[in-house]
Write a protein that holds these residues in place. Structure first.
Motif, mmCIF file in Angstrom:
data_model
loop_
_atom_site.group_PDB
_atom_site.id
_atom_site.type_symbol
_atom_site.label_atom_id
_atom_site.label_comp_id
_atom_site.label_asym_id
_atom_site.label_seq_id
_atom_site.Cartn_x
_atom_site.Cartn_y
_atom_site.Cartn_z
ATOM 1 N N GLN A 183 6.747 7.064 -1.087
ATOM 2 C CA GLN A 183 5.882 7.783 -0.160
ATOM 3 C C GLN A 183 6.125 9.271 -0.288
ATOM 4 O OE1 GLN A 183 7.018 5.990 3.615
ATOM 5 N NE2 GLN A 183 5.221 4.661 3.525
ATOM 6 N N SER B 100 -3.494 5.897 -2.124
ATOM 7 C CA SER B 100 -2.397 5.222 -2.813
ATOM 8 C C SER B 100 -2.848 4.851 -4.217
ATOM 9 C CB SER B 100 -1.946 3.979 -2.052
ATOM 10 O OG SER B 100 -2.936 2.986 -2.080
ATOM 11 N N VAL C 188 2.257 6.036 -2.135
ATOM 12 C CA VAL C 188 1.475 6.050 -0.902
ATOM 13 C C VAL C 188 1.584 7.419 -0.247
ATOM 14 C CG1 VAL C 188 1.138 4.968 1.351
ATOM 15 C CG2 VAL C 188 1.919 3.590 -0.585
#
Length: 69
Positions: free
Chosen positions: A6, A49, A58
């Protein structure tokens, strides 16, 4: 085994751009293309994503969610 990373849109796009060289060096054209196209899609805001190989990248809008009210 899959992995999830992330980060901000900019961080992930930069990481994918760096990975393009690696995929080219080891001759993995499928992941080279996926990383290049994924970085462009993230930069252009087309997706939130992308998956390259076993890793899904993501987008999170902020690294620090504690400031949300």
């Amino acid at each position: 085994m899959s992995m999830k990373k992330q980060g901000t849109r900019e961080e992930l796009a930069a990481e994918l751009r760096n990975d393009v060289g690696y995929w080219g060096m080891i001759g993995n054209d499928k992941n080279l293309t996926a990383a290049s196209e994924g970085a462009s899609a993230l930069e252009n805001g087309v997706v939130n994503s992308v998956t390259v190989g076993h890793t899904t990248y993501v987008v999170v809008e902020s690294r620090d969610n504690s400031s949300e009210a």
